[in-house]
Scaffold this motif. Structure first.
Motif, PDB file in Angstrom:
ATOM      1  N   GLN A   1       0.084   5.003  22.465  1.00  0.00           N
ATOM      2  CA  GLN A   1       1.138   6.068  23.496  1.00  0.00           C
ATOM      3  C   GLN A   1       2.069   5.652  24.238  1.00  0.00           C
ATOM      4  O   GLN A   1       2.753   6.560  25.085  1.00  0.00           O
ATOM      5  N   ALA A   2       1.959   4.556  24.974  1.00  0.00           N
ATOM      6  CA  ALA A   2       3.233   3.483  25.423  1.00  0.00           C
ATOM      7  C   ALA A   2       4.190   4.106  24.462  1.00  0.00           C
ATOM      8  O   ALA A   2       5.295   3.540  25.097  1.00  0.00           O
ATOM      9  N   ARG A   3       4.263   3.498  23.001  1.00  0.00           N
ATOM     10  CA  ARG A   3       5.759   3.388  22.280  1.00  0.00           C
ATOM     11  C   ARG A   3       5.937   4.709  22.310  1.00  0.00           C
ATOM     12  O   ARG A   3       7.670   5.094  22.309  1.00  0.00           O
TER      13      ARG A   3
ATOM     14  N   ARG B   1      -0.446  -1.834  31.299  1.00  0.00           N
ATOM     15  CA  ARG B   1      -1.061  -1.594  30.323  1.00  0.00           C
ATOM     16  C   ARG B   1      -2.672  -2.233  29.481  1.00  0.00           C
ATOM     17  O   ARG B   1      -4.559  -1.425  29.877  1.00  0.00           O
TER      18      ARG B   1
ATOM     19  N   ARG C   1       5.921   6.696  24.350  1.00  0.00           N
ATOM     20  CA  ARG C   1       7.345   7.768  25.889  1.00  0.00           C
ATOM     21  C   ARG C   1       8.162   5.866  26.054  1.00  0.00           C
ATOM     22  O   ARG C   1       9.320   6.842  26.149  1.00  0.00           O
ATOM     23  N   ARG C   2       8.251   5.217  25.528  1.00  0.00           N
ATOM     24  CA  ARG C   2       9.052   4.677  25.569  1.00  0.00           C
ATOM     25  C   ARG C   2      10.055   5.185  24.169  1.00  0.00           C
ATOM     26  O   ARG C   2      11.939   5.156  24.708  1.00  0.00           O
TER      27      ARG C   2
ATOM     28  N   GLU D   1      -1.134   1.586  23.034  1.00  0.00           N
ATOM     29  CA  GLU D   1       0.221   0.900  22.302  1.00  0.00           C
ATOM     30  C   GLU D   1       0.500   2.256  21.820  1.00  0.00           C
ATOM     31  O   GLU D   1       2.116   2.496  22.299  1.00  0.00           O
TER      32      GLU D   1
ATOM     33  N   GLU E   1       8.853  -3.243  31.257  1.00  0.00           N
ATOM     34  CA  GLU E   1       8.907  -3.294  29.114  1.00  0.00           C
ATOM     35  C   GLU E   1       7.521  -4.258  29.589  1.00  0.00           C
ATOM     36  O   GLU E   1       6.163  -3.680  29.336  1.00  0.00           O
TER      37      GLU E   1
ATOM     38  N   ALA F   1       5.234  -3.208  31.788  1.00  0.00           N
ATOM     39  CA  ALA F   1       4.227  -2.283  31.547  1.00  0.00           C
ATOM     40  C   ALA F   1       2.983  -1.912  30.851  1.00  0.00           C
ATOM     41  O   ALA F   1       1.525  -2.171  30.765  1.00  0.00           O
ATOM     42  N   MET F   2       3.433  -3.431  30.050  1.00  0.00           N
ATOM     43  CA  MET F   2       2.166  -3.475  28.891  1.00  0.00           C
ATOM     44  C   MET F   2       1.089  -4.813  29.769  1.00  0.00           C
ATOM     45  O   MET F   2       0.005  -4.537  28.898  1.00  0.00           O
TER      46      MET F   2
ATOM     47  N   TYR G   1      13.440   0.666  29.590  1.00  0.00           N
ATOM     48  CA  TYR G   1      13.110   0.313  30.308  1.00  0.00           C
ATOM     49  C   TYR G   1      13.816  -1.176  30.029  1.00  0.00           C
ATOM     50  O   TYR G   1      13.972  -1.609  28.569  1.00  0.00           O
TER      51      TYR G   1
END
Length: 161
Positions: free
Chosen positions: A102-104, A124, A106-107, A100, A117, A120-121, A112
């Motif tokens: 790492q995803a934040r 992931r 990138r966001r 989470e 989004e 992707a969640m 997205y």
């Protein structure tokens, strides 16, 4: 007597599987307690419950008399199962938190759509749960990219995969 405990010694946890254990990584040599145990004790003071648990254990031991072998094996097994579950929950939470975070990150640089989004969640989360080797995970993503490329080129109609 068959050894029930997987931990040797009990306050020095060993990884449950060949996968990386973040829980075991946190334990420092020479420390009496695990850092997670210390933090949990600070958040959940259970002095009364712990005292009552010890009293009940003593009552059961007194009622059993000298024949306590099965009781001690039961307690050891119960404790091992509980510790294994704690480690698994900790590692799972840690892995989800890493994914989470790492995803934040990138966001912050990517925008997205709401649907993208959500996808992707979902992907992931499924990837973390699947615990695939890197090569297998990469092949899954390549297959998804291949389908997206074919749809982009008009080879696959919308809604098919």
């Amino acid at each position: 007597m068959k050894k029930l405990s997987k931990r040797d010694p009990p306050h020095n946890p060993q990884p449950l599987s060949p996968r990386h254990s973040y829980y075991c990584q946190m334990k420092r040599p020479g420390e009496e307690s695990h850092p997670v145990d210390i933090a949990v004790r600070q958040r959940l003071p259970q002095d009364a419950e712990h005292k009552r648990l010890l009293e009940l254990q003593e009552q059961v031991r007194a009622q059993l008399g000298k024949n306590t072998k099965a009781f001690l094996e039961l307690e050891t097994l119960r404790t091992d199962i509980s510790l294994d579950r704690e480690e698994a929950y900790f590692n799972l939470g840690y892995e989800h938190g890493l994914a989470e975070a790492q995803a934040r990150a990138r966001r912050e640089t990517l925008v997205y759509s709401e649907a993208a989004e959500a996808l992707a969640m979902d992907v992931r989360e499924k990837l973390v749960q699947a615990q695939l080797p890197f090569e297998d995970a990469l092949m899954v993503f390549l297959e998804c990219l291949w389908v997206a490329a074919l749809r982009q080129r008009g080879v696959l109609p919308e809604g098919s995969a």
